[in-house]
Design an enzyme around this catalytic site. Sequence first.
Site, PDB file in Angstrom:
ATOM      1  N   ASP A  40       0.799  -1.234   0.000  1.00 43.58           N
ATOM      2  CA  ASP A  40       0.000   0.000   0.000  1.00 43.58           C
ATOM      3  C   ASP A  40       0.828   1.279   0.000  1.00 43.58           C
ATOM      4  O   ASP A  40       1.971   1.314   0.435  1.00 43.58           O
ATOM      5  CB  ASP A  40      -0.952   0.016   1.197  1.00 43.58           C
ATOM      6  CG  ASP A  40      -0.213  -0.111   2.539  1.00 43.58           C
ATOM      7  OD1 ASP A  40       0.707  -0.950   2.627  1.00 43.58           O
ATOM      8  OD2 ASP A  40      -0.545   0.636   3.474  1.00 43.58           O
ATOM      9  N   GLU A  52      -0.858  -1.742   5.137  1.00 42.83           N
ATOM     10  CA  GLU A  52       0.016  -1.727   6.320  1.00 42.83           C
ATOM     11  C   GLU A  52      -0.122  -0.406   7.086  1.00 42.83           C
ATOM     12  O   GLU A  52      -0.037  -0.374   8.306  1.00 42.83           O
ATOM     13  CB  GLU A  52       1.479  -1.930   5.894  1.00 42.83           C
ATOM     14  CG  GLU A  52       2.437  -2.172   7.071  1.00 42.83           C
ATOM     15  CD  GLU A  52       2.786  -0.920   7.856  1.00 42.83           C
ATOM     16  OE1 GLU A  52       2.903  -1.000   9.092  1.00 42.83           O
ATOM     17  OE2 GLU A  52       2.934   0.148   7.243  1.00 42.83           O
TER      18      GLU A  52
HETATM   19 ZN   LIG Z   1       4.901   3.914   6.427  1.00 48.13          ZN
HETATM   20 ZN   LIG Z   2       6.252   1.236   5.584  1.00 45.21          ZN
END
Ligand SMILES: [Zn+2]
Ligand SMILES: [Zn+2]
Length: 396
Positions: A81, A138
């Site tokens: 991401d 994440e």
């Molecule tokens: Zn980051």
């Molecule tokens: Zn990262």
Amino acid sequence: MTRDSLRDLQADRVELMAIRHDIHRHPETAFEENRTADIVAAKLTEWGIPVHRGLGKTGVVGTLKGKRDAGRSIGLRADMDALNLQEKNDFAHRSVHDGKMHACGHDGHTTMLLGAARQLSRDPDFAGTVHFIFQPAEEGEAGARVMMEEGLFEKFPCDAVYGMHNMPGIPEGHFAIRPGPMMAASDTWTVTFRGTGGHGAMPHMGTDPVMPAAGFVTATQSIVGRNVSPQHAAVVSVGHIAAGSHGSPNVIPSQVLIRGTARSYTPEDRDLLERRLGELVQGIAAAHGCSAEYDYLRRYPPLVNAPTQTAIAVKAAQTTVDAALVDADAEPLTGAEDFAFMLEKKPGAYILIGNGGRSEDGGCHYVHTPHYDFNDAIILTGAAYWVNLVREELGK
Ligand SMILES: [Zn+2]
Ligand SMILES: [Zn+2]
């Protein structure tokens, strides 16, 4: 037979760099990594690696069996991401999406793991199974936890899991890791003190929640100062206070809202911060005749490296680069990382790879800043680390 993974990967350098630039140009944020997941799945399939899609919406898992049977199963994890940030770079592969940017190098993480998959698919000389785990979200949305809730480790059993993140400020191609706590738990807390409020000139007619609020803010620092062991690190910070109205300085407000963050490195210290904040809230509110509500939201747990897997990671890094470039006793970071959820369930190790020096002129910028870029020069080093890790873990 000895192998040189870095040398073997040289043939893939141009293709991997093109993948990295393509992903960087098309950043996708939490649970919307559809195009990125398409690229990952297409490449793995092209290289003969069976692919499972859809865990955590956009998650991709590729599974490669070694040519020698039996053995263990391990998971190698990369995040896919990007961030909600406006890129200010002007190179050709800058983001084409306004307000979105790969400012944490997850484009590079995805590419390094793809590089390893490519090389291992060509030469699967190991005993056991490797699961290449490409996760969404994440950054703040705990994509790792969502994949686990949707059955990641039931569908793809892993005896150990490994993660890697680039780090500006650590020289290019160096590695840093430590056994035990490596990154902090990141939690958010909210407190509301309630009283009757009233006329500022007649405070004796009611109860004033500003009093416990003020006492509480000061008292929060006694937790790290007096309760947490002096040998441990922890942080409690107030980030937001709201009460009353700017136009009414003569009105005692009836409630005060306070929000903040708490960082800790062990499950025990995390419990301690949560408990002590709550005790201070209730005790101080009662002392002033006020009531209080308290909410402690556990976001990311501390990231704790297991000793055995950390030693394996150190060996793999020392096989990849000169042993002197591997710091096996690095300082922990106060940042948080959702790979910690996987390490709560499975033994494993998370390593940092240097993204290069950090300076105003010339050096690379820090992650989460508009001029950051993942360093192409470390793609092969990172991929070779993954390959060497598999040989180290499953080679025997
Ligand atoms: Zn980051
Ligand atoms: Zn990262």
